[in-house]
Scaffold this motif. Structure first.
Motif, short mmCIF file in Angstrom:
data_model
loop_
_atom_site.label_atom_id
_atom_site.label_comp_id
_atom_site.label_asym_id
_atom_site.label_seq_id
_atom_site.Cartn_x
_atom_site.Cartn_y
_atom_site.Cartn_z
N TYR A 158 -26.39 17.61 15.26
CA TYR A 158 -26.13 16.17 15.34
C TYR A 158 -24.89 15.94 16.18
O TYR A 158 -24.07 16.83 16.36
CB TYR A 158 -25.98 15.53 13.94
N ARG A 159 -24.80 14.73 16.70
CA ARG A 159 -23.73 14.36 17.59
C ARG A 159 -22.57 13.81 16.79
O ARG A 159 -22.75 12.86 16.03
CB ARG A 159 -24.29 13.25 18.49
N ASP A 189 -30.36 3.98 17.69
CA ASP A 189 -30.25 5.35 17.19
C ASP A 189 -31.63 5.80 16.72
O ASP A 189 -32.18 5.28 15.74
CB ASP A 189 -29.25 5.37 16.03
N ASP A 192 -36.89 16.05 22.00
CA ASP A 192 -35.87 15.18 21.39
C ASP A 192 -36.05 13.82 22.06
O ASP A 192 -36.09 13.76 23.29
CB ASP A 192 -34.46 15.74 21.68
N MET A 216 -34.08 11.41 22.68
CA MET A 216 -32.99 10.82 23.46
C MET A 216 -32.19 11.86 24.23
O MET A 216 -31.70 12.84 23.66
CB MET A 216 -32.02 10.08 22.51
N LEU A 217 -32.02 11.61 25.54
CA LEU A 217 -31.12 12.41 26.36
C LEU A 217 -30.01 11.45 26.82
O LEU A 217 -30.20 10.69 27.77
CB LEU A 217 -31.85 13.00 27.57
N ALA A 218 -28.90 11.47 26.10
CA ALA A 218 -27.82 10.51 26.39
C ALA A 218 -26.73 11.19 27.23
O ALA A 218 -26.83 11.24 28.45
CB ALA A 218 -27.29 9.94 25.07
N THR A 219 -25.70 11.77 26.59
CA THR A 219 -24.72 12.55 27.35
C THR A 219 -25.30 13.89 27.77
O THR A 219 -24.77 14.57 28.63
CB THR A 219 -23.47 12.85 26.51
N ALA A 220 -26.36 14.31 27.07
CA ALA A 220 -27.01 15.63 27.23
C ALA A 220 -26.21 16.75 26.58
O ALA A 220 -26.57 17.92 26.73
CB ALA A 220 -27.31 15.96 28.69
N ASN A 221 -25.18 16.40 25.83
CA ASN A 221 -24.42 17.46 25.15
C ASN A 221 -25.32 18.22 24.17
O ASN A 221 -25.26 19.45 24.08
CB ASN A 221 -23.22 16.88 24.39
N SER A 222 -26.15 17.49 23.42
CA SER A 222 -27.02 18.15 22.43
C SER A 222 -28.07 19.00 23.12
O SER A 222 -28.27 20.18 22.77
CB SER A 222 -27.73 17.11 21.55
N LEU A 279 -33.40 18.55 15.67
CA LEU A 279 -33.39 17.70 14.47
C LEU A 279 -32.30 16.63 14.59
O LEU A 279 -31.29 16.87 15.24
CB LEU A 279 -33.13 18.57 13.24
N ARG A 280 -32.49 15.51 13.87
CA ARG A 280 -33.67 15.10 13.14
C ARG A 280 -34.74 14.48 14.02
O ARG A 280 -35.94 14.63 13.78
CB ARG A 280 -33.28 13.97 12.16
N ALA A 281 -34.28 13.70 15.00
CA ALA A 281 -35.21 12.80 15.69
C ALA A 281 -36.32 13.55 16.43
O ALA A 281 -37.41 13.01 16.61
CB ALA A 281 -34.44 11.88 16.63
N GLY A 328 -32.87 8.53 15.31
CA GLY A 328 -32.99 9.10 13.96
C GLY A 328 -32.92 8.01 12.90
O GLY A 328 -33.72 7.98 11.95
C1 PRP Z 1 -29.50 11.92 18.80
C2 PRP Z 1 -30.70 12.33 19.61
C3 PRP Z 1 -30.18 13.53 20.37
C4 PRP Z 1 -28.74 13.15 20.62
C5 PRP Z 1 -28.64 12.68 22.03
O1 PRP Z 1 -29.37 12.71 17.69
O2 PRP Z 1 -31.83 12.59 18.82
O3 PRP Z 1 -30.28 14.74 19.64
O4 PRP Z 1 -28.43 12.08 19.72
O5 PRP Z 1 -27.32 12.43 22.37
P1 PRP Z 1 -26.53 13.30 23.44
O6 PRP Z 1 -27.45 13.47 24.61
O7 PRP Z 1 -25.34 12.45 23.77
O8 PRP Z 1 -26.15 14.60 22.84
P2 PRP Z 1 -28.22 12.48 16.58
O9 PRP Z 1 -27.01 13.24 16.95
O10 PRP Z 1 -28.04 11.01 16.36
O11 PRP Z 1 -28.82 13.19 15.32
P3 PRP Z 1 -30.10 12.81 14.42
O12 PRP Z 1 -31.32 13.10 15.24
O13 PRP Z 1 -29.96 13.74 13.25
O14 PRP Z 1 -30.00 11.36 14.02
#
Ligand code: PRP
Ligand code: URA
Length: 209
Positions: A103-104, A200, A131, A133-139, A78-80, A202
């Motif tokens: 959330y990040r 972003d 999800d 987006m895979l950015a840092t991949a921390n989430s 969640l959310r995206a 979401g």
């Molecule tokens: C976004 C996206 C991923 C995360 C990716 O979510 O949907 O979950 O960022 O970033 P990362 O790879 O660096 O962890 P966000 O934290 O913005 O939350 P949201 O979906 O509730 O807007």
């Protein structure tokens, strides 16, 4: 790249370009995400095992192919993630659903978990985590750890955009989990956003800031 499938179908790439454009409205972004997710779902499930069942058509009996094994689980971060989830469920309406609320933190870029709900028997099912987006991949790596703690063994990760840094981190942490993405972008900026990316996800889906 080992363990990474880039889904380069022309319809996916076309819709992704429309989604990236900053002029694209919230309504169009949501619609495109739903459409693209059905195409991504098709690719991420391409090699699923089949068995057969005896049926009767109006003409005669036959052994017809059906999916083998227990119903899949789609796990939305969640959310995206929900934007991808909706289209996936259009294609596989019987799938079970898990929600991972995360959330990040904008300063630390570390994930903050606020919700988790998943079917009990994750160990017996294919789990496809979604999800955009895979950015840092921390989430995503944290979400995978949580699912593994709850017994998941057969997991795939599906996103729309991935940064090379995130892919590396994810594969180091979870070499057993294949990644499916529509694009590997150039990299992350100093705030951890994917470049050129789409902003972003979401916020663009829900019209928030
Ligand atoms: C976004 C996206 C991923 C995360 C990716 O979510 O949907 O979950 O960022 O970033 P990362 O790879 O660096 O962890 P966000 O934290 O913005 O939350 P949201 O979906 O509730 O807007
Ligand atoms: N999360 C997003 O929604 N977009 C990015 O570019 C990075 C993380």
């Amino acid at each position: 790249m080992d363990g990474v499938t880039v889904i380069d179908h022309p319809l996916v790439q076309h819709k992704l370009t429309l989604m990236r454009r900053k002029e694209t409205s919230t309504a169009s972004f949501r619609r495109l995400l739903r459409e693209i997710s059905t195409l991504l779902c098709y690719e991420v499930t391409r090699d699923l095992d089949l068995t057969t069942m005896p049926i009767e058509t109006p003409m005669e009996a036959m052994d017809a192919p059906i999916l083998e094994g227990k119903k899949m689980v789609f796990a939305s971060i969640l959310r995206a993630g929900n934007g991808l989830l909706e289209g996936m469920l259009d294609l596989v309406p019987a799938a079970r659903v898990a929600h991972i609320g995360m959330y990040r933190d904008h300063e630390t870029l570390q994930p903050v978990e606020y919700y988790f709900k998943a079917p009990e028997d994750l160990g017996n099912r294919l789990v496809i985590v979604v999800d955009p987006m895979l950015a840092t991949a921390n989430s995503a790596t944290a979400a995978m750890e949580k699912l593994k703690e709850r017994g998941a063994r057969n997991i795939r990760f599906l996103c729309l955009l991935a940064a090379p840094e995130g892919i590396q981190r994810f594969r180091d942490a979870h070499p057993d989990i294949p990644i499916f993405t529509a694009s590997i972008d150039r990299g992350l900026n100093e705030k951890g956003y994917i470049m050129p990316g789409l902003g972003d996800a979401g916020d663009r889906m829900y019209g928030t800031k």
